[in-house]
Design an enzyme around this catalytic site. Structure first.
Site: not given
Ligand code: NOJ
Length: 733
Positions: A281
């Site tokens: 993430d």
């Molecule tokens: C953080 C989020 O937790 C995740 O779900 C998302 O895909 C990413 N950022 C990218 O935007």
């Protein structure tokens, strides 16, 4: 009675069958090409394939692409030109010509916005979920995006956690079915089709188990709960062929998911045979320092890569450190090669080596009529009717004075919900607009906002009350703004925000018929409303066609059919409250002390999982279970006759639950093991049949083997998790 210690191992049977469902990402030709490519790559070029940057219009990025140092970007502007311009540099100007992969959060639509996933799950309509994902994929691919960070398959039992809006609610069985459907939708029948995008099942794992429902918070969860409740939708997504997974921000019992080798390698790759790649993430590799399991960035990068995170989203750590870590002997080059192989495998499967550029014909599909019609259908099917005392709904259209009040009535932006892609509020039908569009000249609407979504000013309430007092019926549109759910949007209080409760009570005090339309991204605690307001419609955040769909339901053009996929608590303090809980040694008994309950609140939820009303009535009869005993590996069939005993046509979501009465480990009091959405004309009956086999009847025993134990099972077929016809059968050796 079940005989303890006897079990029938069925692991290989059920899992092998499921594994065959998704097609392999590997092809012999691509694997050969990938091996050749890897043999030619420098360490820096290898690290480059493992790097994902947030797109910015920066010269250094163009140089990085040219030198093969960047494999992926996220968050490109929504136009095919940018994607193709960058791609051209990668395939024509870099030494090895490896295409870029562009990712984006296409969660519930790209430009045409569908209901937030929690809302869409309330439709229990797998075909619809698949079609919505397909439409979203087509629109995203039209802008060069071939990878979505979806579906979010996190099971959530705590509505304080704002990200409950992004998933399918509290149940792993339904969550798995929707995970499969959405993966199929995003990826299509061929990943290499230019309209397909690679899916990314996220957040692996147990992100929804955050203590107190506070986003990013610590998670401490047993392997049993992981296997029973958390992992099934991930496994389902992998079996459906999901090309990628995203590791989660949280730790699990002391080990951050980003370095959780047991999850990322042992379970995901060795047990499930996952062939795609895992992306971290956002900045999660860097956050290993905050977690306190890595002292330096290079250590963080090496730990994450070795554990099984193939691509580093945003932190830049892999780019800065991987090559040196290998050269200095702290990271095996073989591990790097393996990660590169997985990334290239997905790029091959997407057809990017053969067709790196955007298919410009896809532009036609963006916000096309079929997509908009589908958004309306999805919105209609996601609405849940929670209360309808004395059949106050549907409303009359002729000769009515309708007072519409509340901060979400004349609002478009918040109807899009969290993660609304490239959706625009100007394309959204508001509630006020939807209602007005339904009414003939003989009727009129009096609108007053009443108050803001948040804030303390009650100055506007009197105007709303004045208008309401003169009306035939009041429609109050209350709830949450879009940014009150989704990431970093946990709430400690699940009531209506701001002074909306005051507005509701003031409207109710007029004594006029009152309909409450809820706009929100999570279950709310609405005990007062459930007692005092005659009609409550849960409309969630339905996207582009929100207002039109709600008006269809309000005025009876559409019979509501959605059912809750997350329990609604009576109070915030009752959270977590979910239907598939354990019995405990002291199950709650109202009025009896020393049983597991609160002193000041009943044990049942306000509205249970699976609950939702219709304008017609459905009768359940003639439960039949055959055979009464099932042998090893055998199946049982359960039937019930469902009749539309009311006056209008309607859809019913028929649900089957089981309970394994006595087992070697404690079992939930109920587990969903089947459902069917059926349409019935007035007076029409249908026999609904469910088949229960090892996949549905099994459990993880004390040795963590998936087994069907011999013994007694209870079965219910009914309209929700709290009601139904009850029967039983046995499994025998
Ligand atoms: C953080 C989020 O937790 C995740 O779900 C998302 O895909 C990413 N950022 C990218 O935007």
């Amino acid at each position: 009675m079940k005989i303890k210690g006897l079990w029938i191992p069925v692991v290989s049977a059920c899992f092998t069958a499921a594994c065959l469902a998704g097609s392999s990402l590997k092809t012999a030709a691509a694997e050969k090409n990938i091996d050749e490519l890897i043999s030619k790559m420098t360490l820096e070029e290898k690290a480059g394939q493992l790097v994902q940057h947030q797109y910015q219009d920066k010269k250094e990025f163009l140089t990085g692409i040219r030198h093969g140092l960047i494999g992926s970007f996220l968050n490109l502007p929504p136009d095919p030109e940018t994607a193709d311009r960058l791609q051209k540099i990668a395939v024509e100007e870099s030494r090895l010509g490896i295409p870029l992969l562009f990712g984006f959060d296409v969660i519930h639509g790209f430009k045409t916005i569908f209901p937030v996933p929690l809302a869409e799950s309330s439709s229990w309509d797998l075909d619809l979920a698949e079609r919505d994902a397909r439409a979203a994929a087509r629109e995203a691919a039209a802008c060069g995006i071939r990878w979505t960070f979806a579906p979010m398959v996190d099971i959530a039992r705590d509505p304080r956690w704002g990200r409950i809006a992004e998933g399918s609610g509290e149940d792993p069985f339904l969550g798995s079915a929707l995970a499969r459907a959405r993966v199929r939708g995003f990826q299509g029948s061929e990943l290499s089709d230019p309209s397909s995008v690679a899916a990314c099942a996220k957040h692996y794992a147990a992100y929804g188990w955050a203590e107190g429902g506070r986003d990013y918070n610590t998670v401490d969860v047993s392997e049993r709960t992981l296997r029973e409740a958390v992992l099934p939708p991930f496994k389902a997504a992998v079996d459906a062929g999901a090309a990628t997974l995203m590791s989660s921000f949280n730790e699990i019992s002391g080990v951050p998911s980003t370095v959780h080798a047991f999850l990322l390698t042992r379970i995901l790759r060795q047990e499930w045979g996952f062939e795609g790649f895992v992306v971290s993430d956002w900045n999660a590799v860097g956050e290993l320092l905050n977690h306190g399991v890595a002292g330096t960035e290079s250590q963080a990068g090496t730990m994450a890569l070795a554990a099984g995170v193939d691509m580093d989203m945003f932190s830049g750590i892999y780019q800065a450190h991987v090559a040196r870590e290998v050269r200095e002997g702290r990271l095996e080059e073989g591990l790097v090669d393996e990660a590169v192989r997985r990334v290239l495998r997905v790029k091959y499967a997407l057809g990017l080596f053969d067709h790196p550029y955007t298919d410009r014909t896809l532009a036609r599909s963006v916000m096309s009529k079929p997509h908009m019609d589908q958004a309306l259908e999805a919105a209609q099917k996601s609405i849940v009717l929670l209360k309808n005392r004395d059949g106050i709904l549907p409303l009359e259209t002729e000769g009515q004075c309708i007072a519409v009040a509340g901060p979400l009535a004349d609002n478009r932006m918040d109807l899009l919900g969290c993660w609304s892609g490239r959706g625009s509020e100007k394309d959204v039908v508001s509630l006020l607009e939807g209602i007005k569009n339904k009414l003939p000249a003989s009727s009129r609407v009096e609108y007053a906002k009443g108050c803001d979504i948040t804030g303390t000013s009650a100055d506007g309430i009197q105007e709303a009350v004045d208008k309401a007092s003169k009306a035939d019926v009041i429609i109050a549109v209350l709830g949450e703004s879009a940014d009150m759910s989704g990431e970093a949007s946990s709430r400690s209080d699940l009531g209506l925000p701001g002074v909306q409760q005051k507005l509701l009570e003031a409207l109710s005090a007029t004594g006029k018929p009152l309909v409450l339309i809820l706009v929100n991204g999570r279950p709310l605690a609405l005990s007062w409303a459930a007692e005092h307001v005659p009609a409550i419609v849960e409309s969630w955040q339905l996207g582009t066609r929100h207002g039109a769909a709600v008006a269809d339901v309000l005025f009876g053009d559409v019979n509501p059919s959605g059912k809750l996929t997350a329990s609604f608590p009576r109070t915030t303090g009752q959270v977590p409250v979910y239907y598939n809980h354990k019995n405990t040694g002291r199950p709650p008994l109202e009025g009896v002390k020393f049983t597991s309950k609160y002193m000041d609140c009943p044990s049942s939820p306000l509205f249970p999982f699976g609950y939702g009303l219709s304008y017609t009535r459905f009768r359940y009869d003639s439960l039949k279970i055959e055979p009464a005993q099932a042998g090893p590996g055998g199946t049982v069939k359960a039937y019930a006759v469902v009749t539309n005993s009311g006056t209008g046509a309607g859809d019913e979501i028929v649900q089957l639950y089981i309970r394994d009465r006595v087992a070697s480990v404690t079992r939930p009091v109920k587990e969903l093991r089947g459902f069917a959405r059926i349409t019935l004309r007035p007076g029409e009956s249908k026999t609904v049949t469910f088949t229960l086999g090892p996949d549905e009847l099994g459990m993880w025993n004390r040795r963590m083997q998936w087994v069907v134990e011999p013994g007694d099972f209870q079965v219910w077929i009914g309209p929700n998790s709290a009601e139904g016809l009850e029967g039983s059968f046995q499994t025998v050796e």
